[in-house]
Motif scaffolding. Sequence first.
Motif, PDB file in Angstrom:
ATOM      1  N   THR A 154      41.375  30.026 -22.749  1.00 19.58           N
ATOM      2  CA  THR A 154      40.560  31.230 -22.691  1.00 19.58           C
ATOM      3  C   THR A 154      39.143  30.953 -23.174  1.00 19.58           C
ATOM      4  O   THR A 154      38.300  31.834 -23.164  1.00 19.58           O
ATOM      5  CB  THR A 154      41.164  32.348 -23.554  1.00 19.58           C
ATOM      6  OG1 THR A 154      41.158  31.942 -24.931  1.00 19.58           O
ATOM      7  CG2 THR A 154      42.579  32.669 -23.116  1.00 19.58           C
TER       8      THR A 154
ATOM      9  N   ARG B 153      39.703  34.430 -14.265  1.00 23.62           N
ATOM     10  CA  ARG B 153      38.766  33.832 -15.218  1.00 23.62           C
ATOM     11  C   ARG B 153      37.498  33.413 -14.496  1.00 23.62           C
ATOM     12  O   ARG B 153      37.529  32.798 -13.431  1.00 23.62           O
ATOM     13  CB  ARG B 153      39.410  32.613 -15.886  1.00 23.62           C
ATOM     14  CG  ARG B 153      38.515  31.926 -16.930  1.00 23.62           C
ATOM     15  CD  ARG B 153      39.173  30.688 -17.499  1.00 23.62           C
ATOM     16  NE  ARG B 153      39.372  29.675 -16.487  1.00 23.62           N
ATOM     17  CZ  ARG B 153      40.534  29.089 -16.231  1.00 23.62           C
ATOM     18  NH1 ARG B 153      41.598  29.424 -16.926  1.00 23.62           N
ATOM     19  NH2 ARG B 153      40.642  28.176 -15.294  1.00 23.62           N
TER      20      ARG B 153
ATOM     21  N   GLN C  38      34.827  34.429 -19.257  1.00 24.91           N
ATOM     22  CA  GLN C  38      35.420  35.768 -19.309  1.00 24.91           C
ATOM     23  C   GLN C  38      36.771  35.725 -18.619  1.00 24.91           C
ATOM     24  O   GLN C  38      36.878  35.297 -17.471  1.00 24.91           O
ATOM     25  CB  GLN C  38      34.538  36.818 -18.624  1.00 24.91           C
ATOM     26  CG  GLN C  38      35.212  38.198 -18.545  1.00 24.91           C
ATOM     27  CD  GLN C  38      34.324  39.270 -17.992  1.00 24.91           C
ATOM     28  OE1 GLN C  38      33.312  39.602 -18.599  1.00 24.91           O
ATOM     29  NE2 GLN C  38      34.693  39.827 -16.842  1.00 24.91           N
ATOM     30  N   GLN C  39      37.785  36.162 -19.332  1.00 22.77           N
ATOM     31  CA  GLN C  39      39.137  36.158 -18.773  1.00 22.77           C
ATOM     32  C   GLN C  39      39.724  37.554 -18.888  1.00 22.77           C
ATOM     33  O   GLN C  39      39.688  38.181 -19.936  1.00 22.77           O
ATOM     34  CB  GLN C  39      40.024  35.166 -19.511  1.00 22.77           C
ATOM     35  CG  GLN C  39      41.463  35.165 -19.006  1.00 22.77           C
ATOM     36  CD  GLN C  39      42.250  33.968 -19.477  1.00 22.77           C
ATOM     37  OE1 GLN C  39      41.989  32.837 -19.094  1.00 22.77           O
ATOM     38  NE2 GLN C  39      43.231  34.199 -20.323  1.00 22.77           N
ATOM     39  N   THR C  40      40.255  38.037 -17.786  1.00 21.08           N
ATOM     40  CA  THR C  40      40.923  39.334 -17.747  1.00 21.08           C
ATOM     41  C   THR C  40      42.391  39.111 -17.421  1.00 21.08           C
ATOM     42  O   THR C  40      42.727  38.461 -16.437  1.00 21.08           O
ATOM     43  CB  THR C  40      40.299  40.247 -16.681  1.00 21.08           C
ATOM     44  OG1 THR C  40      38.898  40.399 -16.941  1.00 21.08           O
ATOM     45  CG2 THR C  40      40.962  41.614 -16.696  1.00 21.08           C
ATOM     46  N   THR C  41      43.248  39.624 -18.273  1.00 24.45           N
ATOM     47  CA  THR C  41      44.691  39.507 -18.049  1.00 24.45           C
ATOM     48  C   THR C  41      45.300  40.894 -17.938  1.00 24.45           C
ATOM     49  O   THR C  41      44.887  41.826 -18.636  1.00 24.45           O
ATOM     50  CB  THR C  41      45.378  38.737 -19.191  1.00 24.45           C
ATOM     51  OG1 THR C  41      45.093  39.386 -20.440  1.00 24.45           O
ATOM     52  CG2 THR C  41      44.883  37.301 -19.244  1.00 24.45           C
TER      53      THR C  41
ATOM     54  N   SER D 265      45.383  46.092 -19.433  1.00 24.80           N
ATOM     55  CA  SER D 265      44.541  44.951 -19.099  1.00 24.80           C
ATOM     56  C   SER D 265      43.689  44.584 -20.307  1.00 24.80           C
ATOM     57  O   SER D 265      43.229  45.452 -21.058  1.00 24.80           O
ATOM     58  CB  SER D 265      43.651  45.270 -17.897  1.00 24.80           C
ATOM     59  OG  SER D 265      42.848  46.404 -18.148  1.00 24.80           O
ATOM     60  N   ASN D 266      43.495  43.304 -20.509  1.00 28.04           N
ATOM     61  CA  ASN D 266      42.723  42.794 -21.642  1.00 28.04           C
ATOM     62  C   ASN D 266      41.596  41.901 -21.127  1.00 28.04           C
ATOM     63  O   ASN D 266      41.822  41.051 -20.267  1.00 28.04           O
ATOM     64  CB  ASN D 266      43.619  41.974 -22.575  1.00 28.04           C
ATOM     65  CG  ASN D 266      44.759  42.789 -23.153  1.00 28.04           C
ATOM     66  OD1 ASN D 266      44.547  43.663 -23.968  1.00 28.04           O
ATOM     67  ND2 ASN D 266      45.977  42.505 -22.716  1.00 28.04           N
ATOM     68  N   VAL D 267      40.404  42.122 -21.669  1.00 25.23           N
ATOM     69  CA  VAL D 267      39.245  41.326 -21.296  1.00 25.23           C
ATOM     70  C   VAL D 267      38.796  40.526 -22.509  1.00 25.23           C
ATOM     71  O   VAL D 267      38.561  41.084 -23.586  1.00 25.23           O
ATOM     72  CB  VAL D 267      38.085  42.211 -20.790  1.00 25.23           C
ATOM     73  CG1 VAL D 267      36.884  41.353 -20.441  1.00 25.23           C
ATOM     74  CG2 VAL D 267      38.529  43.031 -19.587  1.00 25.23           C
ATOM     75  N   ASN D 268      38.718  39.214 -22.340  1.00 24.92           N
ATOM     76  CA  ASN D 268      38.289  38.327 -23.413  1.00 24.92           C
ATOM     77  C   ASN D 268      37.025  37.587 -22.978  1.00 24.92           C
ATOM     78  O   ASN D 268      37.003  36.929 -21.939  1.00 24.92           O
ATOM     79  CB  ASN D 268      39.383  37.312 -23.735  1.00 24.92           C
ATOM     80  CG  ASN D 268      38.984  36.376 -24.862  1.00 24.92           C
ATOM     81  OD1 ASN D 268      38.923  36.769 -26.014  1.00 24.92           O
ATOM     82  ND2 ASN D 268      38.710  35.127 -24.519  1.00 24.92           N
ATOM     83  N   GLN D 269      35.955  37.737 -23.749  1.00 25.54           N
ATOM     84  CA  GLN D 269      34.689  37.063 -23.461  1.00 25.54           C
ATOM     85  C   GLN D 269      34.360  36.125 -24.612  1.00 25.54           C
ATOM     86  O   GLN D 269      34.383  36.528 -25.776  1.00 25.54           O
ATOM     87  CB  GLN D 269      33.557  38.075 -23.269  1.00 25.54           C
ATOM     88  CG  GLN D 269      33.760  38.988 -22.071  1.00 25.54           C
ATOM     89  CD  GLN D 269      32.677  40.045 -21.966  1.00 25.54           C
ATOM     90  OE1 GLN D 269      32.140  40.505 -22.965  1.00 25.54           O
ATOM     91  NE2 GLN D 269      32.353  40.435 -20.739  1.00 25.54           N
TER      92      GLN D 269
END
Length: 325
Positions: A49, A212, A237-240, A309-313
């Motif tokens: 990530t 991603r 940036q990853q969205t799961t 949904s989760n967004v990780n930057q």
Amino acid sequence: TVRVRGVSTFNYADPLYVIDGVPLVEGGAGAVVDKVNDPTRRGSINLYTMINPNDIESITVLKDASASAIYGVRAANGVVLVTTKSGKRGRVRVDVDVQYGKQKVPKTYDVLNTQQYTKFYTDAYNAFPDLTGTTPIPIQNAAEFGPLWDPANPDHFGNDPTYDWQNEVINDNSTLQNYNVRASGGSETTTYNFSVGYSNNDGPFIGYNANRYSISSNVTSRIGKYVEAGINLRGIQQTTIDDVDISLDIWKAAPWQRIYDPNGPLGFAPLWALTGPLTDTTFNKATLYSRQYVAYSNVLGLLATNDRSNVNQTGVGIGYIQIQP
């Protein structure tokens, strides 16, 4: 899960990750996580990530105390050094990497249809029925079954069609996509490396997806005879999407348990009937089919009413100036 030195006495065993000289986790083993003020401190690390796997040149694991001593107490559980790709002197080189695939669940469980299911339970009950004294109680009058188990009842379960829950939750031929473009090169005094990446992967079951976007740059320049400067920046940036727990455990659903109902909430068949008004502290409900025969929730209905949904930057960068007489 990565373990370099086993599990520590503080029950925190993740190693320290260092990407191009930048430690990704601060603090020592056993440091307390402050989820409000510092949610990243000593949190579990998922390397992918934070960096596009296509950007990795090499991974080195430091286990011995002497090798990891420069990182101090942060290296108590070992160190994982990640070195990313950099440019080399010469003409511009462009690399394109494309991966595309599909995945399929090859086999599902072989389960009973509605008629076989009701017969199995009816035979099992008749072999060991409830009693009034010594007189067996018919299944339609048993506390744990009820009138829907009476073959003479027009609404008898055995008259219902079979609903295939397993096929409903399988994302057949789900796609796996990965695209990367990298440009690198350099002159006698300056080298550079730029890359962008995109991946989009669906899960084998509905309700799962991960995509991603990544970008990175690495520039090193020699200034004069004694000075070298460089900068290394990357962002990701990853969205799961992982809405509900869906797997082939759905086979536990009774075969007569409906999936869709035009009169149900959002067109899905309900599993519960309200027995009283909603209050702040009470949800008065009863199963539609007696207590032990609603074996699984309507996960399709849950998908329609939930968004997890989760967004990780993440951004990682380092700049340096090196003077060498």
